[in-house]
Design a protein around this motif. Structure first.
Motif, mmCIF file in Angstrom:
data_model
loop_
_atom_site.group_PDB
_atom_site.id
_atom_site.type_symbol
_atom_site.label_atom_id
_atom_site.label_comp_id
_atom_site.label_asym_id
_atom_site.label_seq_id
_atom_site.Cartn_x
_atom_site.Cartn_y
_atom_site.Cartn_z
ATOM 1 N N MET A 1 0.847 -1.193 0.000
ATOM 2 C CA MET A 1 0.000 0.000 0.000
ATOM 3 C C MET A 1 0.881 1.241 0.000
ATOM 4 N N ASP A 2 0.610 2.124 -0.959
ATOM 5 C CA ASP A 2 1.314 3.398 -0.995
ATOM 6 C C ASP A 2 0.456 4.412 -0.239
ATOM 7 N N MET A 3 0.907 4.828 0.924
ATOM 8 C CA MET A 3 0.137 5.724 1.777
ATOM 9 C C MET A 3 -0.023 7.103 1.154
ATOM 10 N N ARG A 4 0.783 7.455 0.211
ATOM 11 C CA ARG A 4 0.735 8.791 -0.380
ATOM 12 C C ARG A 4 -0.425 8.944 -1.344
ATOM 13 N N ASP A 5 -0.846 7.844 -2.004
ATOM 14 C CA ASP A 5 -1.979 7.955 -2.922
ATOM 15 C C ASP A 5 -3.028 6.862 -2.725
ATOM 16 N N GLY A 6 -2.811 5.981 -1.761
ATOM 17 C CA GLY A 6 -3.790 4.948 -1.444
ATOM 18 C C GLY A 6 -3.757 3.733 -2.345
ATOM 19 N N THR A 7 -2.813 3.684 -3.266
ATOM 20 C CA THR A 7 -2.726 2.544 -4.178
ATOM 21 C C THR A 7 -2.411 1.270 -3.404
ATOM 22 N N ILE A 8 -3.119 0.190 -3.732
ATOM 23 C CA ILE A 8 -2.893 -1.103 -3.090
ATOM 24 C C ILE A 8 -2.720 -2.164 -4.174
ATOM 25 N N GLY A 9 -1.775 -3.064 -3.949
ATOM 26 C CA GLY A 9 -1.576 -4.175 -4.870
ATOM 27 C C GLY A 9 -1.418 -5.471 -4.107
ATOM 28 N N TYR A 10 -1.754 -6.583 -4.759
ATOM 29 C CA TYR A 10 -1.697 -7.897 -4.101
ATOM 30 C C TYR A 10 -0.960 -8.900 -4.980
ATOM 31 N N GLY A 11 -0.294 -9.823 -4.308
ATOM 32 C CA GLY A 11 0.337 -10.908 -5.032
ATOM 33 C C GLY A 11 -0.716 -11.882 -5.552
ATOM 34 N N GLY A 12 -0.406 -12.573 -6.651
ATOM 35 C CA GLY A 12 -1.368 -13.459 -7.263
ATOM 36 C C GLY A 12 -2.000 -14.481 -6.346
ATOM 37 N N PRO A 13 -1.222 -15.194 -5.529
ATOM 38 C CA PRO A 13 -1.792 -16.253 -4.679
ATOM 39 C C PRO A 13 -2.808 -15.754 -3.656
ATOM 40 N N VAL A 14 -2.785 -14.471 -3.312
ATOM 41 C CA VAL A 14 -3.677 -13.976 -2.263
ATOM 42 C C VAL A 14 -4.766 -13.057 -2.787
ATOM 43 N N ARG B 1 -8.552 -12.821 -1.705
ATOM 44 C CA ARG B 1 -8.719 -13.418 -0.374
ATOM 45 C C ARG B 1 -8.176 -12.519 0.735
ATOM 46 N N PHE B 2 -7.155 -11.745 0.435
ATOM 47 C CA PHE B 2 -6.543 -10.868 1.428
ATOM 48 C C PHE B 2 -6.892 -9.420 1.091
ATOM 49 N N SER B 3 -6.986 -8.619 2.150
ATOM 50 C CA SER B 3 -7.298 -7.205 1.971
ATOM 51 C C SER B 3 -6.465 -6.372 2.936
ATOM 52 N N MET B 4 -5.753 -5.401 2.380
ATOM 53 C CA MET B 4 -4.902 -4.543 3.196
ATOM 54 C C MET B 4 -5.585 -3.208 3.391
ATOM 55 N N SER B 5 -5.504 -2.677 4.608
ATOM 56 C CA SER B 5 -6.132 -1.396 4.890
ATOM 57 C C SER B 5 -5.319 -0.657 5.931
ATOM 58 N N ARG B 6 -5.578 0.637 5.994
ATOM 59 C CA ARG B 6 -4.890 1.466 6.976
ATOM 60 C C ARG B 6 -5.861 1.731 8.117
ATOM 61 N N SER B 7 -5.445 1.452 9.328
ATOM 62 C CA SER B 7 -6.331 1.633 10.477
ATOM 63 C C SER B 7 -6.032 2.910 11.255
ATOM 64 N N SER B 8 -4.845 3.457 11.080
ATOM 65 C CA SER B 8 -4.503 4.718 11.723
ATOM 66 C C SER B 8 -3.272 5.285 11.025
ATOM 67 N N ARG B 9 -2.782 6.417 11.484
ATOM 68 C CA ARG B 9 -1.608 7.017 10.848
ATOM 69 C C ARG B 9 -0.381 6.129 10.998
ATOM 70 N N ASN B 10 -0.382 5.258 12.001
ATOM 71 C CA ASN B 10 0.802 4.425 12.186
ATOM 72 C C ASN B 10 0.466 2.948 12.290
ATOM 73 N N ALA B 11 -0.616 2.532 11.664
ATOM 74 C CA ALA B 11 -0.963 1.112 11.689
ATOM 75 C C ALA B 11 -1.687 0.705 10.417
#
Length: 127
Positions: free
Chosen positions: A51-64, A67-77
Motif C-alpha cells: 500500500m502506498d500511503m501517499r496515494d492509497g494505491t494497493i496491490g496484491y500478489g497473485g496467490p492472495v 482473499r486478502f485485503s490490506m487497509s490502513r487503520s490509523s496514521r501508524n498502523a
C-alpha cells in the motif's frame, strides 16, 4: 525507538480468517509504502501486498488476490485481513516500510533492505 511490530498471527483451520496488524512506533506511515511479505519454512520470501500511503494505491500478489485485503487503520498502523485461508498460506508474515514505490519496495522488502521491517508473526493454517 523506531520500529515495526506485527501482531495477530496464530493457528487457524483451512477456510478460516485472521487479521494481522502492523504498528509503527517512532514514525507515521504518511510518507511511506508499507509492504506485507511472508516466508514459509524452506521457501523464499514472497510479496503479499503493498500500500502506498501517499496515494492509497494497493496491490496484491497473485496467490492472495481476492482473499486478502490490506487497509490502513490509523496514521501508524495497517491491517491485513486474510480470508479463506489455505495450508499454503502458512508462513511468517512480515511488514516493512520504505519510501520507494511499491514495485521497488517489494524487491527491497524481500531482501530485507527496506528502511524499516518487523520481526514477523507466525500464521499456521492447519486442520
Amino acid at each position: 525507538e523506531v520500529q515495526l511490530v506485527e501482531s495477530g498471527g496464530g493457528l487457524v483451520q483451512p477456510g478460516g480468517s485472521l487479521r494481522l496488524s502492523c504498528a509503527a512506533s517512532g514514525f507515521t506511515f504518511d510518507d511511506y509504502v508499507v509492504v506485507w511479505f511472508r516466508q514459509a519454512a524452506g521457501k523464499e520470501r514472497e510479496g503479499v501486498s503493498c500500500m502506498d500511503m501517499r496515494d492509497g494505491t494497493i496491490g496484491y500478489g497473485g496467490p492472495v488476490k481476492g482473499r486478502f485485503s490490506m487497509s490502513r487503520s490509523s496514521r501508524n498502523a495497517v491491517d491485513l485481513q486474510m480470508s479463506d485461508l489455505k495450508p499454503e498460506d502458512t508462513a511468517v508474515y512480515y511488514c516493512a516500510a520504505d519510501v520507494d514505490a511499491c514495485g521497488q519496495a517489494i524487491v527491497k522488502a524481500l531482501a530485507q533492505e527496506t528502511t524499516y521491517w518487523g520481526q514477523g508473526t507466525q500464521v499456521t493454517v492447519s486442520s
